[in-house]
Design a protein around this motif. Structure first.
Motif, PDB file in Angstrom:
ATOM      1  N   SER A 126     100.507 -51.869 -90.234  1.00  0.00           N
ATOM      2  CA  SER A 126      99.070 -52.122 -90.363  1.00  0.00           C
ATOM      3  C   SER A 126      98.532 -53.027 -89.263  1.00  0.00           C
ATOM      4  CB  SER A 126      98.775 -52.755 -91.725  1.00  0.00           C
ATOM      5  OG  SER A 126      99.491 -53.987 -91.869  1.00  0.00           O
ATOM      6  N   GLN A 127      99.402 -53.771 -88.576  1.00  0.00           N
ATOM      7  CA  GLN A 127      98.954 -54.673 -87.525  1.00  0.00           C
ATOM      8  C   GLN A 127      99.034 -54.051 -86.126  1.00  0.00           C
ATOM      9  OE1 GLN A 127     100.763 -58.611 -87.873  1.00  0.00           O
ATOM     10  NE2 GLN A 127     101.132 -58.273 -90.051  1.00  0.00           N
ATOM     11  N   TYR A 128      99.311 -52.773 -86.065  1.00  0.00           N
ATOM     12  CA  TYR A 128      99.456 -52.101 -84.778  1.00  0.00           C
ATOM     13  C   TYR A 128      98.146 -52.127 -83.987  1.00  0.00           C
ATOM     14  CZ  TYR A 128     100.727 -48.471 -81.394  1.00  0.00           C
ATOM     15  OH  TYR A 128     100.988 -47.777 -80.234  1.00  0.00           O
ATOM     16  N   ASN A 129      98.263 -52.357 -82.685  1.00  0.00           N
ATOM     17  CA  ASN A 129      97.088 -52.376 -81.809  1.00  0.00           C
ATOM     18  C   ASN A 129      96.787 -50.943 -81.349  1.00  0.00           C
ATOM     19  OD1 ASN A 129      95.210 -52.676 -79.730  1.00  0.00           O
ATOM     20  ND2 ASN A 129      96.109 -54.587 -79.000  1.00  0.00           N
ATOM     21  N   TRP A 130      95.667 -50.398 -81.839  1.00  0.00           N
ATOM     22  CA  TRP A 130      95.316 -49.006 -81.563  1.00  0.00           C
ATOM     23  C   TRP A 130      94.454 -48.830 -80.312  1.00  0.00           C
ATOM     24  CZ3 TRP A 130      97.459 -45.042 -84.211  1.00  0.00           C
ATOM     25  CH2 TRP A 130      98.037 -45.322 -85.456  1.00  0.00           C
ATOM     26  N   ASP A 131      94.264 -49.867 -79.519  1.00  0.00           N
ATOM     27  CA  ASP A 131      93.334 -49.788 -78.389  1.00  0.00           C
ATOM     28  C   ASP A 131      93.672 -48.631 -77.444  1.00  0.00           C
ATOM     29  OD1 ASP A 131      91.993 -51.925 -79.379  1.00  0.00           O
ATOM     30  OD2 ASP A 131      92.807 -53.396 -77.966  1.00  0.00           O
ATOM     31  N   PHE A 132      94.948 -48.426 -77.167  1.00  0.00           N
ATOM     32  CA  PHE A 132      95.351 -47.361 -76.242  1.00  0.00           C
ATOM     33  C   PHE A 132      94.941 -45.995 -76.767  1.00  0.00           C
ATOM     34  CE2 PHE A 132      98.603 -44.139 -75.198  1.00  0.00           C
ATOM     35  CZ  PHE A 132      98.386 -44.044 -73.827  1.00  0.00           C
ATOM     36  N   PHE A 133      95.235 -45.710 -78.018  1.00  0.00           N
ATOM     37  CA  PHE A 133      94.920 -44.391 -78.566  1.00  0.00           C
ATOM     38  C   PHE A 133      93.420 -44.221 -78.802  1.00  0.00           C
ATOM     39  CE2 PHE A 133      99.436 -44.694 -79.619  1.00  0.00           C
ATOM     40  CZ  PHE A 133      99.876 -43.451 -79.183  1.00  0.00           C
ATOM     41  N   LYS A 134      92.716 -45.305 -79.082  1.00  0.00           N
ATOM     42  CA  LYS A 134      91.258 -45.209 -79.219  1.00  0.00           C
ATOM     43  C   LYS A 134      90.613 -44.783 -77.908  1.00  0.00           C
ATOM     44  CE  LYS A 134      90.592 -48.586 -82.958  1.00  0.00           C
ATOM     45  NZ  LYS A 134      90.053 -49.930 -83.309  1.00  0.00           N
ATOM     46  N   GLU A 135      91.189 -45.217 -76.795  1.00  0.00           N
ATOM     47  CA  GLU A 135      90.646 -44.871 -75.480  1.00  0.00           C
ATOM     48  C   GLU A 135      90.760 -43.369 -75.215  1.00  0.00           C
ATOM     49  OE1 GLU A 135      91.455 -45.905 -70.734  1.00  0.00           O
ATOM     50  OE2 GLU A 135      92.476 -47.047 -72.326  1.00  0.00           O
ATOM     51  N   TYR A 136      91.801 -42.726 -75.770  1.00  0.00           N
ATOM     52  CA  TYR A 136      92.034 -41.311 -75.508  1.00  0.00           C
ATOM     53  C   TYR A 136      91.790 -40.443 -76.740  1.00  0.00           C
ATOM     54  CZ  TYR A 136      94.179 -42.974 -71.218  1.00  0.00           C
ATOM     55  OH  TYR A 136      94.395 -43.575 -69.998  1.00  0.00           O
ATOM     56  N   LEU A 137      91.081 -40.986 -77.731  1.00  0.00           N
ATOM     57  CA  LEU A 137      90.789 -40.238 -78.951  1.00  0.00           C
ATOM     58  C   LEU A 137      89.720 -39.184 -78.651  1.00  0.00           C
ATOM     59  CD1 LEU A 137      91.968 -40.622 -81.820  1.00  0.00           C
ATOM     60  CD2 LEU A 137      89.856 -41.812 -82.415  1.00  0.00           C
ATOM     61  N   VAL A 138      89.992 -37.945 -79.016  1.00  0.00           N
ATOM     62  CA  VAL A 138      89.024 -36.872 -78.758  1.00  0.00           C
ATOM     63  C   VAL A 138      88.391 -36.354 -80.044  1.00  0.00           C
ATOM     64  CG1 VAL A 138      90.174 -36.141 -76.652  1.00  0.00           C
ATOM     65  CG2 VAL A 138      90.843 -35.094 -78.820  1.00  0.00           C
ATOM     66  N   SER A 139      88.908 -36.754 -81.181  1.00  0.00           N
ATOM     67  CA  SER A 139      88.348 -36.258 -82.429  1.00  0.00           C
ATOM     68  C   SER A 139      88.625 -37.238 -83.575  1.00  0.00           C
ATOM     69  CB  SER A 139      88.957 -34.892 -82.769  1.00  0.00           C
ATOM     70  OG  SER A 139      88.386 -34.371 -83.941  1.00  0.00           O
ATOM     71  N   GLU A 140      87.569 -37.534 -84.295  1.00  0.00           N
ATOM     72  CA  GLU A 140      87.609 -38.351 -85.513  1.00  0.00           C
ATOM     73  C   GLU A 140      88.206 -39.746 -85.300  1.00  0.00           C
ATOM     74  OE1 GLU A 140      86.012 -37.635 -88.258  1.00  0.00           O
ATOM     75  OE2 GLU A 140      85.321 -35.767 -87.362  1.00  0.00           O
ATOM     76  N   SER A 141      89.151 -40.160 -86.155  1.00  0.00           N
ATOM     77  CA  SER A 141      89.565 -41.562 -86.171  1.00  0.00           C
ATOM     78  C   SER A 141      91.078 -41.698 -86.244  1.00  0.00           C
ATOM     79  CB  SER A 141      88.921 -42.272 -87.368  1.00  0.00           C
ATOM     80  OG  SER A 141      89.345 -41.658 -88.573  1.00  0.00           O
ATOM     81  N   ILE A 142      91.517 -42.951 -86.225  1.00  0.00           N
ATOM     82  CA  ILE A 142      92.939 -43.253 -86.302  1.00  0.00           C
ATOM     83  C   ILE A 142      93.382 -43.300 -87.765  1.00  0.00           C
ATOM     84  CG2 ILE A 142      92.915 -44.551 -84.141  1.00  0.00           C
ATOM     85  CD1 ILE A 142      92.788 -47.103 -85.803  1.00  0.00           C
ATOM     86  N   GLN A 144      94.659 -44.602 -91.322  1.00  0.00           N
ATOM     87  CA  GLN A 144      94.480 -45.842 -92.066  1.00  0.00           C
ATOM     88  C   GLN A 144      95.818 -46.222 -92.691  1.00  0.00           C
ATOM     89  OE1 GLN A 144      91.533 -47.611 -92.047  1.00  0.00           O
ATOM     90  NE2 GLN A 144      90.998 -46.020 -90.542  1.00  0.00           N
ATOM     91  N   ILE A 145      96.393 -47.322 -92.178  1.00  0.00           N
ATOM     92  CA  ILE A 145      97.711 -47.766 -92.639  1.00  0.00           C
ATOM     93  C   ILE A 145      97.586 -49.169 -93.204  1.00  0.00           C
ATOM     94  CG2 ILE A 145     100.076 -48.306 -91.919  1.00  0.00           C
ATOM     95  CD1 ILE A 145      99.747 -46.228 -89.702  1.00  0.00           C
ATOM     96  N   ASN A 146      98.135 -49.381 -94.388  1.00  0.00           N
ATOM     97  CA  ASN A 146      98.120 -50.720 -94.982  1.00  0.00           C
ATOM     98  C   ASN A 146      99.513 -51.064 -95.488  1.00  0.00           C
ATOM     99  OD1 ASN A 146      98.325 -49.744 -97.833  1.00  0.00           O
ATOM    100  ND2 ASN A 146      96.293 -48.884 -97.354  1.00  0.00           N
ATOM    101  N   ASP A 147      99.645 -52.296 -95.954  1.00  0.00           N
ATOM    102  CA  ASP A 147     100.965 -52.785 -96.353  1.00  0.00           C
ATOM    103  C   ASP A 147     101.337 -52.414 -97.785  1.00  0.00           C
ATOM    104  OD1 ASP A 147     101.376 -53.991 -93.881  1.00  0.00           O
ATOM    105  OD2 ASP A 147     100.329 -55.818 -94.483  1.00  0.00           O
TER     106      ASP A 147
END
Length: 414
Positions: A126-142, A144-147
């Motif tokens: 849940s603490q993963y930094n999604w900045d890299f994949f957000k930059e290359y996201l072409v559809s919808e969202s990342i 949702q992961i929780n503990d």
């Protein structure tokens, strides 16, 4: 008053309609310097940009440094190591470290009604930094992961989505081959596209707890720990520091820690990127020689056209060094004008490509869609200073022609 500089200005800015040779020669010399510097600026900006783009994509998938167990197995079926919260907290104390994140990988097979594809799921928490994949996201969202609960949401690449004809919201079965074949149904929440096909065609991103449960691992067991640095320049230093810190340590299950950098994991790729520097040096040397030789020819013509003036100056008592300084000042004026236009053209072309992406590339070959541009002020400044110094040094030799001119003969020379 600087007499040499005064005379050099007169020569450089004079309007003498009788001289038919030096103006074209001067224009050619200035053009040589202009094109040489413009090409060098473009070459450096493109190579730095290309290395930065490719390097960032590799780091985005795997971080700068990984701490895992030593395993000669090259597949994504990994052996676990235990990572405690105290270990993560101690790593976060290093000022060079940006993020510390556990990960777990496992190979699997995505199956649809009419196709299947081998992939590797990379589990994150849940603490993963999604900045890299957000930059290359072409559809919808990342995802949702929780503990608290295990998530069945995954992020897949456009490469995988196109091959299996999948879209956001679709559900798909993934089979994991082990002692007992297991299957998991995942929901696609997002699609990314980095154009780095080596990873795009393999990785899906999901919940790390899925991998732990499939492998029957405990909550503190992972494939390894990813460490992202604030500055790539600190990579070698931090890799060595962490290597010696954990070289003789084991986890609570007796597994040894093994520290390796992104360069070690992708040695062929980084060797290729380093080889690009050789290409840049070849371009810099060739362009310097072209600019230098055009300036040499221009200076020789200027000296020959001012033979009469040189003879008069010698008759008045000027020595060879003084006269050579005059023509070196003239050369500096010409080099300076060429460098000015070289900077305008070089930086202008860089700006056009940076903002408008005019020149495209095949991402299947180059991993990027257009020619990248990365401007580095210090490289640009060093390029200008070195170009000026090299050009002037190359002109010192031809300036010795002045010493061969005899006043008695040259005064009557027209």
């Amino acid at each position: 008053m600087n007499l040499e500089l005064f005379i050099a200005r007169k020569i450089h800015f004079e309007k003498d309609e009788t001289r038919k040779v030096s103006p074209p020669a001067i224009r050619i010399a200035i053009t040589g310097v202009t094109l040489g510097l413009a090409v060098m600026i473009l070459a450096v900006a493109i190579v730095i940009g290309f290395k930065e783009e490719v390097r960032n994509k590799v780091i985005g998938f795997g971080s700068h440094i990984q701490i895992a167990t030593f395993d000669n197995n090259q597949s994504y079926e990994t052996h676990p190591i235990a990572i405690s919260q105290e270990m993560r907290d101690s790593l976060c104390l290093y000022p060079e470290i940006k993020d510390v994140e556990p990960f777990a990988t496992k190979p699997g097979i995505l199956k649809t009604d009419d196709a299947f594809l081998g992939v590797a799921i990379k589990g994150v928490d849940s603490q993963y930094n999604w900045d890299f994949f957000k930059e290359y996201l072409v559809s919808e969202s990342i995802p949702q992961i929780n503990d608290s609960v295990i998530s069945n949401e995954i992020l897949i690449s456009k490469n995988i989505a196109d091959k299996l004809h999948l879209g956001v919201g679709d559900q798909i079965l993934c089979y994991f081959v082990q002692d007992n074949i297991r299957a998991r149904k995942f929901k696609i929440t997002g699609i990314y596209q980095t154009y780095y096909t080596d990873y795009d065609k393999i990785f899906i991103i999901g919940d790390i707890k899925q991998v732990q449960r499939l492998n029957n691992w405990k909550k503190d067991q992972y494939s390894g720990l990813e460490i992202r640095l604030k500055n790539f320049d600190q990579l070698n230093f931090m890799t060595e520091t962490l290597y010696f810190k954990y070289i003789d340590k084991t986890d609570k299950y007796g597994e040894n820690y093994y520290v390796r950098s992104v360069k070690e994991q992708n040695s062929q790729l980084f060797s290729w990127l380093d080889f690009l520097d050789t290409n840049v040096w070849v371009i810099l040397i060739l362009m310097s020689l072209v600019a230098g030789f055009t300036m040499i020819s221009g200076l020789l013509i200027i000296i020959l056209e001012h033979t009469n003036m040189i003879g008069i100056l010698k008759a008045l008592g000027a020595n060879n060094i003084t006269i050579r300084k005059i023509f070196l000042y003239v050369a500096v004026f010409l080099v300076g004008k060429g460098m000015l236009w070289g900077n305008v053209i070089g930086l202008g072309l860089c700006a056009v490509q940076y903002f408008f992406k005019i020149i495209k590339l095949d991402p299947e070959v180059y991993y990027i869609t257009s020619v990248p541009i990365e401007f580095n002020f210090w490289y640009w400044l060093l390029l200008n200073i070195s170009s000026l110094i090299i050009s002037v040094l190359m002109l010192i030799g031809p300036s010795y022609l002045v010493s061969l001119i005899r006043p008695a003969k040259s005064i009557k020379y027209e």
